[in-house]
Design a protein around this motif. Structure first.
Motif, PDB file in Angstrom:
ATOM      1  N   THR A 137       0.852  -1.179   0.000  1.00  0.00           N
ATOM      2  CA  THR A 137       0.000   0.000   0.000  1.00  0.00           C
ATOM      3  C   THR A 137       0.887   1.228   0.000  1.00  0.00           C
ATOM      4  N   GLY A 138       0.508   2.197  -0.806  1.00  0.00           N
ATOM      5  CA  GLY A 138       1.341   3.382  -0.918  1.00  0.00           C
ATOM      6  C   GLY A 138       2.698   3.040  -1.500  1.00  0.00           C
ATOM      7  N   ARG A 139       3.735   3.485  -0.835  1.00  0.00           N
ATOM      8  CA  ARG A 139       5.102   3.219  -1.286  1.00  0.00           C
ATOM      9  C   ARG A 139       5.835   2.264  -0.351  1.00  0.00           C
ATOM     10  N   ASN A 140       5.100   1.395   0.316  1.00  0.00           N
ATOM     11  CA  ASN A 140       5.705   0.460   1.254  1.00  0.00           C
ATOM     12  C   ASN A 140       5.085  -0.921   1.106  1.00  0.00           C
ATOM     13  N   ILE A 141       5.853  -1.923   1.522  1.00  0.00           N
ATOM     14  CA  ILE A 141       5.362  -3.288   1.628  1.00  0.00           C
ATOM     15  C   ILE A 141       5.448  -3.679   3.097  1.00  0.00           C
ATOM     16  N   TYR A 142       4.362  -4.236   3.650  1.00  0.00           N
ATOM     17  CA  TYR A 142       4.249  -4.512   5.073  1.00  0.00           C
ATOM     18  C   TYR A 142       4.003  -6.001   5.322  1.00  0.00           C
ATOM     19  N   ASN A 143       4.456  -6.451   6.512  1.00  0.00           N
ATOM     20  CA  ASN A 143       4.034  -7.739   7.052  1.00  0.00           C
ATOM     21  C   ASN A 143       3.405  -7.455   8.417  1.00  0.00           C
ATOM     22  N   PRO A 144       2.079  -7.431   8.520  1.00  0.00           N
ATOM     23  CA  PRO A 144       1.433  -7.087   9.790  1.00  0.00           C
ATOM     24  C   PRO A 144       1.770  -8.050  10.920  1.00  0.00           C
ATOM     25  N   ALA A 145       2.056  -9.330  10.621  1.00  0.00           N
ATOM     26  CA  ALA A 145       2.321 -10.309  11.683  1.00  0.00           C
ATOM     27  C   ALA A 145       3.646 -10.034  12.381  1.00  0.00           C
ATOM     28  N   THR A 146       4.688  -9.696  11.610  1.00  0.00           N
ATOM     29  CA  THR A 146       6.004  -9.439  12.193  1.00  0.00           C
ATOM     30  C   THR A 146       6.244  -7.959  12.449  1.00  0.00           C
ATOM     31  N   ARG A 147       5.288  -7.103  11.990  1.00  0.00           N
ATOM     32  CA  ARG A 147       5.402  -5.652  12.144  1.00  0.00           C
ATOM     33  C   ARG A 147       6.619  -5.101  11.410  1.00  0.00           C
ATOM     34  N   GLN A 148       6.948  -5.686  10.286  1.00  0.00           N
ATOM     35  CA  GLN A 148       8.074  -5.220   9.474  1.00  0.00           C
ATOM     36  C   GLN A 148       7.565  -4.501   8.233  1.00  0.00           C
ATOM     37  N   SER A 149       8.367  -3.560   7.765  1.00  0.00           N
ATOM     38  CA  SER A 149       8.041  -2.838   6.542  1.00  0.00           C
ATOM     39  C   SER A 149       9.323  -2.419   5.855  1.00  0.00           C
ATOM     40  N   ARG A 150       9.201  -2.098   4.591  1.00  0.00           N
ATOM     41  CA  ARG A 150      10.331  -1.544   3.861  1.00  0.00           C
ATOM     42  C   ARG A 150       9.793  -0.728   2.698  1.00  0.00           C
ATOM     43  N   PRO A 151      10.543   0.295   2.285  1.00  0.00           N
ATOM     44  CA  PRO A 151      10.111   1.093   1.131  1.00  0.00           C
ATOM     45  C   PRO A 151      10.028   0.231  -0.123  1.00  0.00           C
ATOM     46  N   PHE A 152       9.068   0.559  -0.960  1.00  0.00           N
ATOM     47  CA  PHE A 152       8.833  -0.192  -2.183  1.00  0.00           C
ATOM     48  C   PHE A 152       8.969   0.748  -3.369  1.00  0.00           C
ATOM     49  N   SER A 153       9.782   0.355  -4.341  1.00  0.00           N
ATOM     50  CA  SER A 153       9.988   1.175  -5.542  1.00  0.00           C
ATOM     51  C   SER A 153       8.739   1.069  -6.410  1.00  0.00           C
ATOM     52  N   ARG A 154       7.758   1.869  -6.075  1.00  0.00           N
ATOM     53  CA  ARG A 154       6.468   1.770  -6.756  1.00  0.00           C
ATOM     54  C   ARG A 154       6.613   2.141  -8.222  1.00  0.00           C
ATOM     55  N   PRO A 155       6.205   1.246  -9.122  1.00  0.00           N
ATOM     56  CA  PRO A 155       6.362   1.534 -10.544  1.00  0.00           C
ATOM     57  C   PRO A 155       5.287   2.493 -11.044  1.00  0.00           C
ATOM     58  N   ARG A 156       5.567   3.139 -12.153  1.00  0.00           N
ATOM     59  CA  ARG A 156       4.551   3.957 -12.818  1.00  0.00           C
ATOM     60  C   ARG A 156       3.547   3.027 -13.494  1.00  0.00           C
ATOM     61  N   GLY A 157       2.285   3.221 -13.209  1.00  0.00           N
ATOM     62  CA  GLY A 157       1.258   2.368 -13.776  1.00  0.00           C
ATOM     63  C   GLY A 157       0.362   1.795 -12.693  1.00  0.00           C
ATOM     64  N   ARG A 158      -0.334   0.736 -13.013  1.00  0.00           N
ATOM     65  CA  ARG A 158      -1.311   0.115 -12.112  1.00  0.00           C
ATOM     66  C   ARG A 158      -0.832  -1.278 -11.708  1.00  0.00           C
ATOM     67  N   ILE A 159      -0.704  -1.510 -10.397  1.00  0.00           N
ATOM     68  CA  ILE A 159      -0.286  -2.822  -9.899  1.00  0.00           C
ATOM     69  C   ILE A 159      -1.426  -3.814 -10.068  1.00  0.00           C
ATOM     70  N   VAL A 160      -1.094  -4.991 -10.615  1.00  0.00           N
ATOM     71  CA  VAL A 160      -2.079  -6.057 -10.805  1.00  0.00           C
ATOM     72  C   VAL A 160      -2.013  -7.058  -9.661  1.00  0.00           C
ATOM     73  N   GLY A 161      -0.807  -7.532  -9.317  1.00  0.00           N
ATOM     74  CA  GLY A 161      -0.698  -8.523  -8.261  1.00  0.00           C
ATOM     75  C   GLY A 161       0.725  -8.725  -7.788  1.00  0.00           C
ATOM     76  N   LEU A 162       0.853  -9.303  -6.591  1.00  0.00           N
ATOM     77  CA  LEU A 162       2.134  -9.666  -5.976  1.00  0.00           C
ATOM     78  C   LEU A 162       2.195 -11.185  -5.915  1.00  0.00           C
ATOM     79  N   PHE A 163       3.331 -11.774  -6.289  1.00  0.00           N
ATOM     80  CA  PHE A 163       3.451 -13.231  -6.292  1.00  0.00           C
ATOM     81  C   PHE A 163       4.886 -13.642  -5.987  1.00  0.00           C
ATOM     82  N   ARG A 164       5.026 -14.896  -5.597  1.00  0.00           N
ATOM     83  CA  ARG A 164       6.353 -15.467  -5.336  1.00  0.00           C
ATOM     84  C   ARG A 164       6.769 -16.289  -6.540  1.00  0.00           C
TER      85      ARG A 164
END
Length: 395
Positions: A137-164
């Motif tokens: 969300t926004g310019r960050n990626i979060y893990n609510p369970a571990t309370r960790q976050s890091r800045p995310f290089s948000r690309p220009r355009g529309r995000i479709v999905g996150l996958f491994r």
């Protein structure tokens, strides 16, 4: 020194005063270490992430077990997928509404706050993607369970999905954008992939064969993707429609390993595309459809993934009279949120929980005019990808 009780205790003199010597207790044997590890693991994998973190503080053997990567993966697989709601309550001492994201435990009718972060106001608090317990969300990626976050290089355009990406273990983001040539935005679309923790963007070859006799070249006219994609069997399944069509819609499948696209036919029904949503029904792709999104919802299950064969599963008739007790006028919004057919209904100041038989199970008041059930789910995870290990950001 002789006490009043007649018992003598050893003393020592410090500064002319006699003080009682305290007996130093030696640590006894670790009683928890004798607990059978197989049974302990079966118990811990079924606990919420917050409880597992507390169990790590019991003793060294429990901490070793609850931190093992194999255990963390097994724990993640045992966690339920929790629906998420977005609202804007007024927090104590706040000047105005603050965006809030909550996870709903359907069986216990418990609400767990995931986020309450004022800095997310700049982005309207829109969740763009979720996968393996993480949220973008926004310019960050979060893990609510571990309370960790890091800045995310948000690309220009529309995000479709996150996958491994299974072969590499990397987490990647699929997004689309309109290319810019000679400072002019082009009408056609291009799909790209960005690895989390990297700034390098790769274009994905986008070539689709039209289906059902509809002559649309999607890469030229553009598409709209509704709700959240469903990640099943290594592929992202997306509900889409051409930007130039009103009623035609379909399902696009992105293979996350081969990084290729293909079409899949939707069920042979013709509701408005906005009233259809893809679902994960216990490992099987499903579609919920509704003519108005308010009174009846039909569930279709995919029978043949290769040929796109669907079968009607069941119909949910919402308790309209019960819902009208909480909202006399206006519309409400209903979404199927579990493989058991649970439905969450957003009303004014209320979130209602109905089962697939159409019974009103619970109502939950909200400090908001209209809580929104967003299309993403949260499946808690204590695993730590490398990009979290490189950053020491906590929230």
């Amino acid at each position: 020194m002789l006490l009043r009780s007649g018992r003598r205790v050893a003393t020592e003199k410090k500064g002319g005063r006699a003080t009682v010597l305290r007996k130093i207790r030696r640590a006894g044997p670790d009683r928890f270490s004798a607990f059978p590890e197989e049974i302990l693991q079966e118990v811990l994998v079924r606990l919420p992430a917050r409880s597992v973190l507390r169990c790590r503080a019991v003793c060294r053997s429990w901490r070793r077990l609850a931190s093992d990567p194999t255990f963390l993966l097994d724990h993640h697989r045992h966690q339920p997928e929790l629906p998420l709601t977005s609202s804007s309550p007024t927090a104590d001492g706040a000047d105005g509404p603050t965006p809030c994201l909550e996870a709903v435990h359907l069986r216990g009718v418990e609400f767990r706050r995931v986020f309450l972060l004022p800095e997310l106001l700049d982005y309207g608090f829109r969740v763009d993607a979720s996968c393996d317990g993480m949220i973008i969300t926004g310019r960050n990626i979060y893990n609510p369970a571990t309370r960790q976050s890091r800045p995310f290089s948000r690309p220009r355009g529309r995000i479709v999905g996150l996958f491994r990406h299974e072969p590499s273990g990397e987490y990647r983001v699929l997004f689309w954008r309109h290319p810019i040539r000679r400072f002019v935005v082009q009408p056609q679309m291009e799909y790209c992939v960005l690895t989390v923790g990297s700034d390098e963007v790769r274009k994905i070859k986008y070539s689709l064969t039209p289906v059902d006799g509809v002559d649309y070249v999607l890469s030229k006219v553009g598409t709209w993707v509704f709700d959240a994609p469903v990640l099943l069997h290594g592929s992202l399944h997306m509900h889409w429609k051409p930007a130039s069509a009103d009623r035609y819609h379909g399902i696009m499948v992105f293979d996350t390993v081969a990084e290729s696209f293909r079409h899949m036919r939707p069920p042979a029904v013709n509701p408005t595309p906005l009233c259809s949503a893809l679902l994960d029904m216990g490992g099987t792709l499903a579609v919920s459809t509704s003519k108005d999104g308010m009174s009846e919802m039909s569930i279709f299950m995919l029978q043949d993934h290769q040929h796109g064969v669907w079968a009607f599963h069941y119909q949910i008739k919402l308790p309209v009279m019960d819902i009208r007790r909480f909202q006399e006028q206006g519309d409400w919004c209903a979404k199927v949120v579990s493989k058991e057919g649970d439905v969450l209904v957003s009303c004014r100041g209320q979130l209602l929980h109905c089962d697939k038989e159409g019974n009103l199970v619970a109502n939950n008041p909200y400090d908001d005019d209209l809580p929104v059930v967003i299309p993403y789910r949260l499946k808690e995870s204590l695993m730590q990808p490398t990009f979290f290990q490189e950053e020491n950001n906590w929230f």
